[in-house]
Design an enzyme around this catalytic site. Structure first.
Site, PDB file in Angstrom:
ATOM      1  N   ARG A  63       0.885  -1.173   0.000  1.00  0.00           N
ATOM      2  CA  ARG A  63       0.000   0.000   0.000  1.00  0.00           C
ATOM      3  C   ARG A  63       0.911   1.207   0.000  1.00  0.00           C
ATOM      4  O   ARG A  63       1.693   1.389   0.950  1.00  0.00           O
ATOM      5  CB  ARG A  63      -0.914  -0.020   1.220  1.00  0.00           C
ATOM      6  CG  ARG A  63      -1.633   1.294   1.454  1.00  0.00           C
ATOM      7  CD  ARG A  63      -2.750   1.198   2.475  1.00  0.00           C
ATOM      8  NE  ARG A  63      -3.910   0.547   1.902  1.00  0.00           N
ATOM      9  CZ  ARG A  63      -5.135   0.582   2.430  1.00  0.00           C
ATOM     10  NH1 ARG A  63      -5.355   1.230   3.557  1.00  0.00           N
ATOM     11  NH2 ARG A  63      -6.144  -0.025   1.841  1.00  0.00           N
ATOM     12  N   HIS A 112      -7.182   0.951  -6.580  1.00  0.00           N
ATOM     13  CA  HIS A 112      -7.389   0.053  -5.435  1.00  0.00           C
ATOM     14  C   HIS A 112      -8.063  -1.215  -5.971  1.00  0.00           C
ATOM     15  O   HIS A 112      -9.255  -1.446  -5.748  1.00  0.00           O
ATOM     16  CB  HIS A 112      -8.267   0.768  -4.399  1.00  0.00           C
ATOM     17  CG  HIS A 112      -8.246   0.148  -3.032  1.00  0.00           C
ATOM     18  ND1 HIS A 112      -7.494  -0.965  -2.701  1.00  0.00           N
ATOM     19  CD2 HIS A 112      -8.920   0.494  -1.887  1.00  0.00           C
ATOM     20  CE1 HIS A 112      -7.690  -1.267  -1.426  1.00  0.00           C
ATOM     21  NE2 HIS A 112      -8.541  -0.400  -0.914  1.00  0.00           N
ATOM     22  N   GLN A 152     -10.135  -3.608  -3.768  1.00  0.00           N
ATOM     23  CA  GLN A 152     -11.429  -3.033  -3.435  1.00  0.00           C
ATOM     24  C   GLN A 152     -12.399  -3.201  -4.609  1.00  0.00           C
ATOM     25  O   GLN A 152     -13.562  -3.583  -4.413  1.00  0.00           O
ATOM     26  CB  GLN A 152     -11.272  -1.548  -3.091  1.00  0.00           C
ATOM     27  CG  GLN A 152     -12.548  -0.901  -2.595  1.00  0.00           C
ATOM     28  CD  GLN A 152     -12.973  -1.444  -1.244  1.00  0.00           C
ATOM     29  OE1 GLN A 152     -12.181  -1.458  -0.319  1.00  0.00           O
ATOM     30  NE2 GLN A 152     -14.201  -1.886  -1.121  1.00  0.00           N
ATOM     31  N   ASP A 193     -17.165   7.451  -1.566  1.00  0.00           N
ATOM     32  CA  ASP A 193     -15.931   7.234  -0.809  1.00  0.00           C
ATOM     33  C   ASP A 193     -15.624   8.555  -0.108  1.00  0.00           C
ATOM     34  O   ASP A 193     -16.240   9.599  -0.404  1.00  0.00           O
ATOM     35  CB  ASP A 193     -14.790   6.820  -1.768  1.00  0.00           C
ATOM     36  CG  ASP A 193     -13.481   6.476  -1.038  1.00  0.00           C
ATOM     37  OD1 ASP A 193     -13.513   6.246   0.192  1.00  0.00           O
ATOM     38  OD2 ASP A 193     -12.429   6.451  -1.705  1.00  0.00           O
ATOM     39  N   CYS A 232     -16.510   1.772   0.389  1.00  0.00           N
ATOM     40  CA  CYS A 232     -15.355   0.904   0.682  1.00  0.00           C
ATOM     41  C   CYS A 232     -14.970   0.926   2.154  1.00  0.00           C
ATOM     42  O   CYS A 232     -14.328   0.002   2.640  1.00  0.00           O
ATOM     43  CB  CYS A 232     -14.171   1.325  -0.183  1.00  0.00           C
ATOM     44  SG  CYS A 232     -13.574   2.986   0.184  1.00  0.00           S
ATOM     45  N   ARG A 270     -13.978  -8.326   1.085  1.00  0.00           N
ATOM     46  CA  ARG A 270     -12.543  -8.057   0.875  1.00  0.00           C
ATOM     47  C   ARG A 270     -11.728  -9.322   1.152  1.00  0.00           C
ATOM     48  O   ARG A 270     -10.756  -9.613   0.465  1.00  0.00           O
ATOM     49  CB  ARG A 270     -12.072  -6.900   1.776  1.00  0.00           C
ATOM     50  CG  ARG A 270     -12.614  -5.520   1.395  1.00  0.00           C
ATOM     51  CD  ARG A 270     -12.079  -5.078   0.034  1.00  0.00           C
ATOM     52  NE  ARG A 270     -10.634  -5.187   0.000  1.00  0.00           N
ATOM     53  CZ  ARG A 270      -9.775  -4.251   0.466  1.00  0.00           C
ATOM     54  NH1 ARG A 270     -10.248  -3.114   0.943  1.00  0.00           N
ATOM     55  NH2 ARG A 270      -8.463  -4.439   0.414  1.00  0.00           N
TER      56      ARG A 270
HETATM   57  N1   CP Z   1     -11.345  -0.135   2.158  1.00  0.00           N
HETATM   58  C1   CP Z   1     -10.078  -0.242   2.625  1.00  0.00           C
HETATM   59  O1   CP Z   1      -9.106  -0.414   1.886  1.00  0.00           O
HETATM   60  O2   CP Z   1     -10.003  -0.160   3.970  1.00  0.00           O
HETATM   61  P1   CP Z   1      -8.659  -0.035   4.830  1.00  0.00           P
HETATM   62  O3   CP Z   1      -8.020   1.287   4.488  1.00  0.00           O
HETATM   63  O4   CP Z   1      -9.118  -0.116   6.255  1.00  0.00           O
HETATM   64  O5   CP Z   1      -7.737  -1.164   4.451  1.00  0.00           O
HETATM   65  N1  NVA Z   2      -9.819   6.799  -1.326  1.00  0.00           N
HETATM   66  C1  NVA Z   2      -9.460   6.345   0.008  1.00  0.00           C
HETATM   67  C2  NVA Z   2      -9.748   4.897   0.143  1.00  0.00           C
HETATM   68  C3  NVA Z   2      -9.501   4.334   1.513  1.00  0.00           C
HETATM   69  C4  NVA Z   2      -9.705   2.836   1.570  1.00  0.00           C
HETATM   70  C5  NVA Z   2      -8.003   6.651   0.284  1.00  0.00           C
HETATM   71  O1  NVA Z   2      -7.174   6.509  -0.629  1.00  0.00           O
HETATM   72  O2  NVA Z   2      -7.682   7.035   1.394  1.00  0.00           O
END
Ligand code: CP
Ligand code: NVA
Length: 305
Positions: free
Chosen positions: A102, A129, A132, A221, A261, A289
């Site tokens: 990530r 993502h 997701q 989101d 999400c 997920r």
């Molecule tokens: N939706 C999602 O990726 O959640 P987290 O940031 O908690 O992993």
């Molecule tokens: N768009 C958000 C998604 C979190 C799961 C971010 O990137 O923070």
């Protein structure tokens, strides 16, 4: 070497196979992360940003497939600060059966993939993502039977989540409709690119009420993604009229569902009475997920039936 950096790394048929694998009992997938001697194979999970769902679902999926997850915070690995991304990829390839990351910049997962000799998985970047997107589409397929011909609305910021959702919707034949404020929307080139991915379609407007009309699923989101905290005050102003409220949901199909999400910010992008209503599928979506991660990992590790 297969990597999952974006939804577009998977074809229509591969997504269908991933969904099939996702819905099978974990024990039927044959432990692809276990060596011939029966020892667990490692999986590197590197996080430059916080996580709840992604970390837990990936750790559990790795264990279910016979492997041993090792969670590491980004600052410990120091991608391009402590050592170059390519050295990290080459070293970790010798320890692990897969590398998942990530990251802030999408270019980092691309460089990990180029230097790695094991599969690399994007667990969220500023661009996309894909894990997701898979769970979102799996949830809608479970709900509707198929995404073909369904109308999927997304209201808010055209971000990583919105992009991966749009890609998988168009690949699977849905009509994807975006309501985003100017400057936070998809470019003309982006709309054109996504429109060519499959039999679905994509359109965009700055008017949520039009976009949500008749939708079978309404997604949103956060307005302030991780890494954008300095823009929070400005963003809350700009996105103020893009909240998913009961009034907006009343424009959707009478059986329309709400999806997010998570994490969600009640009172901002969604009102509490929508996200906590019977139309909301956010908990199933979050649980998916795990199933989608297990399914896509199994696929990438060669499980095909
Ligand atoms: N939706 C999602 O990726 O959640 P987290 O940031 O908690 O992993
Ligand atoms: N768009 C958000 C998604 C979190 C799961 C971010 O990137 O923070």
């Amino acid at each position: 070497m297969r990597h999952l950096l974006n939804i577009t790394d998977l074809t229509f048929d591969e997504i269908k196979l991933v969904f099939e694998l996702s819905q099978r009992q974990p024990s039927s997938l044959g432990c692809p992360l276990r060596s011939s001697e029966g020892t667990p194979i490692g999986a590197a999970l590197i996080f430059e940003k916080p996580s709840n769902r992604t970390r837990h679902s990936m750790e559990i999926a790795v264990v279910e497939l016979g492997g041993h997850p090792i969670y590491t915070r980004g600052e410990e690995v120091g991608l391009d600060t402590r050592e170059p991304v390519e050295d990290v990829a080459r070293i970790m390839s010798g320890y692990h059966g897969l590398i998942a990351a990530r990251v802030f910049k999408h270019g980092i997962v691309e460089r990990l993939a180029r230097a790695s000799s094991v599969p690399v998985i994007n667990m969220l970047s500023d661009f996309s993502h894909p894990l997701q997107g898979l769970a979102d589409a799996l949830t809608m397929v479970q709900e509707f039977g198929s995404l073909s011909g369904k109308t999927v609305a997304y209201v808010g910021d055209y971000n990583n989540v919105a992009r991966s959702l749009g890609e998988i919707c168009v690949i699977l034949g849905a009509h994807y409709r975006l309501a985003c404020p100017e400057g936070y929307d998809a470019s003309g080139d982006e709309l054109q690119r996504i429109s060519t991915l499959g039999s679905g379609s994509i359109e965009q407007s700055s008017r949520p009420q039009e976009i949500v009309a008749g939708a079978h699923a309404v997604h949103t989101d956060t307005w302030v993604s991780m890494g954008q905290e300095a823009e929070k005050a400005e963003r809350l102003q700009i996105f103020g009229s893009y909240a998913v409220t009961t009034d907006l949901m009343s424009r959707a199909d009478s059986q329309g569902i709400f999806m997010h999400c998570l994490p969600a910010y009640r009172g901002y992008e969604v009102s509490a009475d929508v996200i906590d209503s019977s139309a909301s599928r956010v908990i199933q979506q979050g649980h998916n997920r795990l199933h989608a991660s297990r399914g896509v990992l199994a696929f990438m590790l060669g499980v095909s039936q």
